[in-house]
Design a protein around this motif. Structure first.
Motif, PDB file in Angstrom:
ATOM      1  N   GLN A 280      -2.511  14.478 107.442  1.00 26.70           N
ATOM      2  CA  GLN A 280      -2.313  15.818 106.908  1.00 26.70           C
ATOM      3  C   GLN A 280      -2.571  15.832 105.399  1.00 26.70           C
ATOM      4  N   HIS A 281      -3.501  15.034 104.983  1.00 27.84           N
ATOM      5  CA  HIS A 281      -3.777  14.929 103.546  1.00 27.84           C
ATOM      6  C   HIS A 281      -4.346  16.242 103.030  1.00 27.84           C
ATOM      7  N   VAL A 282      -3.903  16.612 101.835  1.00 29.36           N
ATOM      8  CA  VAL A 282      -4.299  17.902 101.286  1.00 29.36           C
ATOM      9  C   VAL A 282      -5.802  17.987 101.045  1.00 29.36           C
TER      10      VAL A 282
ATOM     11  N   TRP B  21      -7.584  19.240 104.093  1.00 28.10           N
ATOM     12  CA  TRP B  21      -7.466  20.689 104.277  1.00 28.10           C
ATOM     13  C   TRP B  21      -8.394  21.436 103.321  1.00 28.10           C
TER      14      TRP B  21
ATOM     15  N   GLU C  35       0.986  17.746  96.290  1.00 27.37           N
ATOM     16  CA  GLU C  35      -0.105  18.049  97.208  1.00 27.37           C
ATOM     17  C   GLU C  35      -0.053  19.525  97.639  1.00 27.37           C
ATOM     18  N   ARG C  36       1.148  20.007  97.903  1.00 29.05           N
ATOM     19  CA  ARG C  36       1.294  21.417  98.302  1.00 29.05           C
ATOM     20  C   ARG C  36       0.871  22.337  97.158  1.00 29.05           C
TER      21      ARG C  36
ATOM     22  N   SER D 233       1.468  23.843 107.442  1.00 19.91           N
ATOM     23  CA  SER D 233       1.571  22.429 107.812  1.00 19.91           C
ATOM     24  C   SER D 233       2.201  21.591 106.706  1.00 19.91           C
ATOM     25  N   LEU D 234       1.936  21.968 105.464  1.00 17.87           N
ATOM     26  CA  LEU D 234       2.412  21.155 104.344  1.00 17.87           C
ATOM     27  C   LEU D 234       3.811  21.536 103.882  1.00 17.87           C
ATOM     28  N   ARG D 235       4.458  22.518 104.536  1.00 16.16           N
ATOM     29  CA  ARG D 235       5.818  22.869 104.135  1.00 16.16           C
ATOM     30  C   ARG D 235       6.777  21.700 104.305  1.00 16.16           C
TER      31      ARG D 235
ATOM     32  N   ALA E  75      -2.917  25.361 106.579  1.00 15.08           N
ATOM     33  CA  ALA E  75      -2.591  24.198 105.747  1.00 15.08           C
ATOM     34  C   ALA E  75      -1.255  24.398 105.052  1.00 15.08           C
ATOM     35  N   ASN E  76      -0.998  25.616 104.560  1.00 17.10           N
ATOM     36  CA  ASN E  76       0.270  25.876 103.880  1.00 17.10           C
ATOM     37  C   ASN E  76       1.442  25.716 104.838  1.00 17.10           C
TER      38      ASN E  76
ATOM     39  N   CYS F  55       5.961  18.681 103.987  1.00 10.52           N
ATOM     40  CA  CYS F  55       5.440  17.514 103.245  1.00 10.52           C
ATOM     41  C   CYS F  55       6.378  17.185 102.090  1.00 10.52           C
TER      42      CYS F  55
END
Length: 755
Positions: free
Chosen positions: A545-547, A550, A588-589, A579-581, A576-577, A583
């Motif tokens: 899930q690397h930024v 995305w 990265e977010r 998914s990265l919550r 992506a947003n 993280c």
């Protein structure tokens, strides 16, 4: 009575010494004796002179003196000085026979006393007793032949008497005893005084055999040169060089030989002599030789000759270095470079053979790295300089046989050998060598070199086979998979390339998976297979899930030429947003939101821009407690954190704290407005009734609209109680606000909770 009186006399007392310290000036016994000698205190007056008037008195005097001498001799017969004084006294009275008798008696006592023989012979010579003198000298040199003084005196006497034959005979008898060098020089000078050059040459011949030293040979040659016998002088030098050989060679001999030839204007001979000597004499023993050779070349040589001198000197330096440490490969490289620049092929080969004979004693690759370049340089020299392919092939093969391939190998040697065989148009041998290398000791460099070779030959089927072998040997090497797929792409077989990529990403272990996925995606984009590309992105996002993935996915959707590209891109950002919550890396977010913001700035509407702007986090400063390694308290640490609005909405404590802070600010503003009103009323007692002060609530609303949201958090005791500030404010202001409002905020929070 007298004795009684004497007995009653008292012995005077010795005075006591009060000061027992040593005197400043000390007097030694040596000093006392020296002073006595200087003052001659013990000298007796000389005896009175006695005059003899008649023969009877003379005889009486002789009798007394002889009796005294005989008494002295009788007391100590071994004191030769008594004998000599006795004989000299008799000689002064012209009693030669008596003196001779005394000397003979003395010789019976000590016949090895040199002084006695000399005095005896001198007495006979003074009185012109030539035969007696010869007799004494003969007896002396017979008894003491190693006393050179006897021989010198005897030969000098004969020469003074004009007896040249007798003198020569004395010298010959002397030379039979092989005396020191000066005796030979005396004999040679004697012959030269009478112009007997041939006899002097004969003596020199015997002399250099008895005393075989370099300086004596040089003197012999100079003797010939001095008398004009140039050929004889050159022959003497040549004999000397041959006589001493290479074991006992000396630089002085060659310097003298070179100067002799230089004097005869034989410059080529001089150059040959110097080079011959420099090739055989060690460097530390040839300093004078180098100096003279350099001077000679500067005087009579050309530029080439001077360079030869310098090269010779450097060659000797390198020889000494490699003798001291044969495994000093850097010294061998320098030596070989020098020899290659100025030597024939045989000499260079000899040096190369000497160098490669010094195999490293330990079979570890780090010890062989420098050594292997000796073989490489040797092979390149044979190929490029000598142009001998067969010998070059032998060098490569000998090197490959020497390397312990089971422990380590050198891909460079295998590749150079293969390239050499191709240059000789012998392709089967090149393939055989490289195939053997891959079979014995496979290495990445070997595979790459072999594949590159086959690519240059346009043998694509062989390249495929080599890539297959390479991937069997190293399946985790992403670069190999990429290169293999690129080869198939170049050949136009996209299905094979896609299959290779699929095999690659399916490997359980890869060294650079991100590079492989990127290459696969770029391949699909290049083939305009956008659905496949989307599928790849989705598969990749299942793994990571690397930024950056995305962002790359969004940029891909934006780059696709279609009507839905903007909507697709926005969907990717939204997904992506979401998914990265979860993280943990908030940076990265933030990076994703900034990229989304840039996208909306270019393509989005005002509502979309405002929506993304509201998603941006607030940068706050926090404090956390530090703990040392031993568990003790290490103080507090300040750090920056990002508070996302979506996360803050889910935390009621943060919302309550923000409301409390807003209420506190409103109270402060109301107090400030009241203070201003009081000041105005005092300054203006008569005011218009219709003009009243502005309502505090209006100012409060205006001020509240301009202020930015600030929150204060603290990690202590799991409660949020520290100050926070906007990122644009000064850090000093933040610290002041933290200290001033910390207590007030706690009280306000408690009051709000009660209400």
């Amino acid at each position: 009575m007298a004795s009684t009186t004497a007995g009653k006399q008292r012995i005077p007392k010795v005075a006591k010494v009060k000061n027992k310290a040593p005197a400043e000036v000390q007097i030694t016994a040596e000093q006392l004796l020296r002073e006595a000698k200087e003052r001659e205190l013990e000298l007796l007056p000389p005896p009175p002179k006695q005059k003899i008037t008649d023969e009877e008195e003379l005889n009486d005097y002789k009798l007394r003196k002889r009796k005294g001498f005989e008494d002295n001799i009788r007391k100590n017969r071994t004191v030769i000085s008594n004998w000599i004084k006795y004989a000299q006294w008799e000689e002064s009275l012209k009693e030669i026979q008596r003196a001779r008798s005394i000397y003979e008696r003395a010789l019976d006592v000590d016949h090895r006393n040199v002084t006695l023989w000399l005095k005896y012979a001198e007495m006979e010579m003074k009185n012109r007793q030539v035969n007696h003198s010869r007799n004494i000298w003969d007896r002396a040199i017979t008894i003491l032949p190693r006393v050179n003084q006897f021989w010198y005196k005897y030969s000098y006497m004969e020469e003074m008497l004009g007896n040249i034959a007798g003198c020569r005979q004395v010298f010959e008898r002397w030379m039979e005893w092989e005396p020191e060098e000066q005796a030979w020089h005396s004999y040679i000078n004697f012959e030269l005084r009478y112009k007997e050059v041939d006899k002097a040459r004969t003596i020199y011949e015997r002399f250099v055999i008895v005393h075989p030293e370099v300086k004596n040979w040089i003197k012999y040659a100079r003797f010939e040169d001095k008398h004009g016998y140039i050929a004889h002088g050159r022959k003497v030098f040549e004999r000397a060089v041959e006589f001493f050989g290479e074991e006992h060679i000396d630089e002085n001999l060659f310097v003298a030989f070179a100067k002799f030839e230089e004097k005869q204007k034989e410059f080529e001979r001089v150059r040959v002599i110097y080079k011959y000597a420099l090739d055989r004499i060690p460097k530390q023993q040839a300093q004078e030789l180098f100096k003279n050779y350099t001077v000679f070349e500067k005087k009579f040589g050309d530029r080439r000759g001077i360079e030869d001198v310098i090269v010779s000197k450097r060659r000797f330096q390198y020889e000494e270095e490699v003798k001291a440490n044969p495994h000093n490969y850097d010294a061998w490289f320098d030596y070989l470079r020098l020899v290659e620049s100025d030597a024939d092929a045989d000499t260079v080969r000899e040096v190369y053979e000497r160098a490669i004979a010094n195999v490293p004693p330990i079979q570890e690759k780090r010890h062989w790295r420098r050594y292997i370049y000796l073989w490489i340089n040797y092979a390149l020299y044979e190929e490029l300089e000598v142009k001998d392919p067969e010998r070059t092939r032998q060098v490569y093969q000998a090197c490959l046989e020497l390397i312990p391939h089971k422990k380590f190998t050198f891909a460079k040697i295998w590749l150079l050998y293969g390239q050499f065989e191709i240059r000789q148009k012998n392709l089967p041998n090149a393939r055989r060598a490289l195939g053997t290398a891959i079979g014995k000791c496979p290495k990445n460099k070997l595979f790459k070199g072999y594949i590159e070779l086959e690519l240059q030959l346009r043998e694509f089927d062989r390249c495929r086979k080599l890539y297959e072998k390479y991937l069997e040997f190293s399946p985790e090497n992403c670069t190999t998979w990429i290169k293999f797929a690129e080869l198939e792409t170049i050949l136009g077989d996209t299905d094979r390339a896609r299959a290779i990529f699929e095999l690659a990403i399916g490997q359980p272990r890869l060294d650079m998976p991100e590079v492989l996925w990127k290459s696969y995606i770029d391949f699909e984009i290049e083939q305009e297979e956008y659905e496949n590309t989307r599928g790849l992105y989705k598969r990749l996002l299942q793994r990571t899930q690397h930024v950056k993935v995305w962002i790359s996915y969004a940029q891909f959707e934006l780059s696709v030429d279609s009507g839905e590209r903007i909507q697709r891109c926005r969907q990717v950002y939204e997904e992506a947003n979401r998914s990265l919550r979860s993280c943990e890396e908030k940076e990265e977010r933030l990076m994703l939101l900034e990229s989304w913001k840039d996208y909306e700035q270019e393509f989005g509407t005002f509502a979309n821009k405002d929506r993304v702007r509201k998603l941006l986090p607030e940068k706050v400063k926090k404090r956390r407690k530090l703990t040392a390694e031993d568990g003790s308290d290490a103080g507090w640490e300040e750090y920056y954190d990002y508070i996302f609005p979506e996360d803050a909405a889910n935390q009621p404590n943060l919302k309550l704290l923000a409301m409390a802070k807003m209420w506190k600010k409103q109270q402060q503003q109301e107090e400030e407005v009241q203070e201003e009103q009081e000041v105005q009323e005092e300054g203006e007692p008569e005011r218009d009734e219709g003009s009243g002060p502005a309502h505090p609530r209006d100012e409060q609303e205006g001020t509240g609209a301009r202020e930015s949201k600030e929150s204060t958090y603290d990690d202590r005791d799991s409660s949020i109680s520290s100050t926070s500030s906007d990122s644009e404010e000064d850090e000093d202001d933040e610290d002041d606000e933290d200290r001033a409002t910390e207590k007030v905020e706690r009280k306000e929070t408690e009051a709000v909770e009660k209400d």
